[in-house]
Design a protein around this motif. Sequence first.
Motif, PDB file in Angstrom:
ATOM      1  N   PRO A   9     -27.464 -32.924   7.621  1.00  0.00           N
ATOM      2  CA  PRO A   9     -27.382 -32.611   9.072  1.00  0.00           C
ATOM      3  C   PRO A   9     -28.146 -33.533   9.956  1.00  0.00           C
ATOM      4  O   PRO A   9     -29.367 -33.548   9.728  1.00  0.00           O
ATOM      5  CB  PRO A   9     -27.142 -31.310   9.488  1.00  0.00           C
ATOM      6  CG  PRO A   9     -26.899 -30.907   7.970  1.00  0.00           C
ATOM      7  CD  PRO A   9     -27.464 -31.599   7.052  1.00  0.00           C
ATOM      8  N   THR A  60     -22.713 -33.031  10.626  1.00  0.00           N
ATOM      9  CA  THR A  60     -22.696 -32.381  12.028  1.00  0.00           C
ATOM     10  C   THR A  60     -24.279 -32.191  12.370  1.00  0.00           C
ATOM     11  O   THR A  60     -25.456 -32.768  11.575  1.00  0.00           O
ATOM     12  CB  THR A  60     -22.348 -30.749  11.616  1.00  0.00           C
ATOM     13  OG1 THR A  60     -23.301 -30.281  10.350  1.00  0.00           O
ATOM     14  CG2 THR A  60     -20.730 -30.753  11.051  1.00  0.00           C
ATOM     15  N   SER A  62     -27.715 -30.083  13.471  1.00  0.00           N
ATOM     16  CA  SER A  62     -28.296 -28.654  13.359  1.00  0.00           C
ATOM     17  C   SER A  62     -29.258 -28.296  14.189  1.00  0.00           C
ATOM     18  O   SER A  62     -29.657 -27.118  14.427  1.00  0.00           O
ATOM     19  CB  SER A  62     -29.024 -28.823  11.901  1.00  0.00           C
ATOM     20  OG  SER A  62     -30.209 -29.821  11.832  1.00  0.00           O
ATOM     21  N   THR A  63     -29.746 -29.161  15.189  1.00  0.00           N
ATOM     22  CA  THR A  63     -30.566 -28.842  16.249  1.00  0.00           C
ATOM     23  C   THR A  63     -30.227 -29.856  17.332  1.00  0.00           C
ATOM     24  O   THR A  63     -29.745 -30.810  17.458  1.00  0.00           O
ATOM     25  CB  THR A  63     -32.018 -29.055  15.833  1.00  0.00           C
ATOM     26  OG1 THR A  63     -32.243 -30.431  15.561  1.00  0.00           O
ATOM     27  CG2 THR A  63     -32.405 -28.392  14.695  1.00  0.00           C
ATOM     28  N   ARG A  87     -21.863 -29.247  20.764  1.00  0.00           N
ATOM     29  CA  ARG A  87     -20.864 -28.370  20.303  1.00  0.00           C
ATOM     30  C   ARG A  87     -19.458 -28.902  19.863  1.00  0.00           C
ATOM     31  O   ARG A  87     -18.854 -28.728  18.707  1.00  0.00           O
ATOM     32  CB  ARG A  87     -20.653 -27.038  20.678  1.00  0.00           C
ATOM     33  CG  ARG A  87     -22.096 -26.322  20.817  1.00  0.00           C
ATOM     34  CD  ARG A  87     -21.974 -24.811  21.391  1.00  0.00           C
ATOM     35  NE  ARG A  87     -23.056 -24.029  21.228  1.00  0.00           N
ATOM     36  CZ  ARG A  87     -23.501 -23.052  22.251  1.00  0.00           C
ATOM     37  NH1 ARG A  87     -22.714 -22.786  23.160  1.00  0.00           N
ATOM     38  NH2 ARG A  87     -24.660 -22.382  21.849  1.00  0.00           N
ATOM     39  N   GLY A  91     -20.348 -30.723  16.425  1.00  0.00           N
ATOM     40  CA  GLY A  91     -20.253 -29.616  15.570  1.00  0.00           C
ATOM     41  C   GLY A  91     -21.600 -28.699  15.652  1.00  0.00           C
ATOM     42  O   GLY A  91     -21.638 -27.958  14.725  1.00  0.00           O
ATOM     43  N   LEU A  92     -22.354 -28.692  16.591  1.00  0.00           N
ATOM     44  CA  LEU A  92     -23.374 -27.797  16.765  1.00  0.00           C
ATOM     45  C   LEU A  92     -22.994 -26.425  16.553  1.00  0.00           C
ATOM     46  O   LEU A  92     -22.023 -25.821  17.442  1.00  0.00           O
ATOM     47  CB  LEU A  92     -24.254 -27.965  18.041  1.00  0.00           C
ATOM     48  CG  LEU A  92     -25.598 -27.457  18.283  1.00  0.00           C
ATOM     49  CD1 LEU A  92     -26.498 -28.193  17.316  1.00  0.00           C
ATOM     50  CD2 LEU A  92     -26.261 -27.581  19.657  1.00  0.00           C
ATOM     51  N   ALA A  93     -23.724 -25.746  15.837  1.00  0.00           N
ATOM     52  CA  ALA A  93     -23.377 -24.173  15.428  1.00  0.00           C
ATOM     53  C   ALA A  93     -23.676 -23.521  16.710  1.00  0.00           C
ATOM     54  O   ALA A  93     -24.903 -23.745  17.258  1.00  0.00           O
ATOM     55  CB  ALA A  93     -23.875 -23.775  14.169  1.00  0.00           C
ATOM     56  N   PRO A  94     -22.991 -22.174  16.981  1.00  0.00           N
ATOM     57  CA  PRO A  94     -23.368 -21.394  18.048  1.00  0.00           C
ATOM     58  C   PRO A  94     -24.827 -20.787  17.812  1.00  0.00           C
ATOM     59  O   PRO A  94     -25.635 -20.468  18.840  1.00  0.00           O
ATOM     60  CB  PRO A  94     -22.567 -20.419  17.886  1.00  0.00           C
ATOM     61  CG  PRO A  94     -21.300 -20.952  17.287  1.00  0.00           C
ATOM     62  CD  PRO A  94     -21.884 -21.918  16.354  1.00  0.00           C
ATOM     63  N   ASP A  95     -25.328 -20.578  16.360  1.00  0.00           N
ATOM     64  CA  ASP A  95     -26.473 -20.286  16.409  1.00  0.00           C
ATOM     65  C   ASP A  95     -27.676 -21.365  15.984  1.00  0.00           C
ATOM     66  O   ASP A  95     -28.799 -21.186  15.466  1.00  0.00           O
ATOM     67  CB  ASP A  95     -26.793 -19.230  14.942  1.00  0.00           C
ATOM     68  CG  ASP A  95     -26.203 -19.772  13.738  1.00  0.00           C
ATOM     69  OD1 ASP A  95     -25.555 -20.934  13.890  1.00  0.00           O
ATOM     70  OD2 ASP A  95     -26.446 -19.328  12.651  1.00  0.00           O
ATOM     71  N   ALA A  96     -27.275 -22.366  16.139  1.00  0.00           N
ATOM     72  CA  ALA A  96     -28.292 -23.771  16.023  1.00  0.00           C
ATOM     73  C   ALA A  96     -29.575 -23.745  16.891  1.00  0.00           C
ATOM     74  O   ALA A  96     -29.382 -23.061  18.098  1.00  0.00           O
ATOM     75  CB  ALA A  96     -27.590 -25.076  16.188  1.00  0.00           C
TER      76      ALA A  96
END
Length: 388
Positions: A9, A60, A62-63, A87, A91-96
């Motif tokens: 990522p 995606t 990751s940060t 996001r 694809g930045l995750a909600p908890d990134a």
Amino acid sequence: MAPLPPNAPIGLYVHVPFCAHICPYCDFNTYAGQESLIPRHLDATLRDMERQAESVEGRTASTLYFGGGTPSLVPPEGIGRIVAMARERYGLAPDAEVTLEANPNSVDEAYFAGLREAGVNRVSLGVQTLDRRGLRTLGRQHEAADARAAFEAARRAGFENISLDFIFGWPGQTLETWRRDLASVLAWGGSGPEHLSLYSLIIEPGTPMFEAATRGILIPLDDDAAADLYEAAIATLVEAGWTHYEVANWARRPDLYSRHNALYWRNGDFLAFGAGGHGTLAGRRTMNHLLPKTYIEAIESGQPGWSNVETIDARTAMGETMMLGLRLLHESVTEVEFLARHGVGLMAQFGPIVNELAGIGMLRRERGRVTLTERGLMLANDVCARFV
């Protein structure tokens, strides 16, 4: 472990090149008196993010990291638009991990609450020192009380991951004032911050501080005195139970390491947006236009935001893996990951240098990895430079 594989990522870096005041030691790409451009620069950044997303289809993020300059000059709603774009398109995750740098005198609880709502979950406060003489020497516009107030405001707003930046080795600093700084912040809020970045002052050519030092107006600390301050920080934070995980970075727990910066140290790919941002992707390094107006106009006219593109050859990539990865004190560079990333064995490529540095006590090779020794840590920049 370093290096990251080529399909790992990516990170996203957003450079905000605006400051209300330029500190005399600063050589970052930032400009005072151009805050009126912030809305256009924000729009250009979003368009740049939309365009560059096509280059990383299938990978995606990751940060996300907002650096500067002073990112806290951007309203929370503007930060939220960038987080939403990350996001949606990356694809930045909600908890990134989403980090924003802030100056203590440009924030309050309402601002931090807005950041939380926007999706920021980590803040980095530029404290630099609590000593009033040091603050004036460094040209900072805040007081120690402002720094603590900003920390407490972030806590009240719900931030559970706060990093503080300090500069040591400024002209006139003593061991006593440095130890007092560290002891004070470790007690803030009862338990202190989660993360500390402690940087030795480098007086860069072209800065007002360099000119003052050249003219004898400022007398820099010598290398031995700066090393004493560094060793004092190591000892203080070891005693406090912190983890020294990178040359200039400490965390209260391993899960509080800076994930975005770790991506840099592992020689991972990251995209950069905003005037003066630097990015690397698939063996290509880009540097965006330095001037905010030039960057904005390039994006608005449908052109790329960068001014320079460099192809990173195989030898340079391997050298950068070593230069960056050796800064990770516990993980460092592993032979398995090096081979997987570069297609060449670490010792096949750098065996003579590794053996030479190990022979003089700067490096240690064990369990399939190469790490700095305690002696090597004190000369980390010189050791890492041997590989590039």
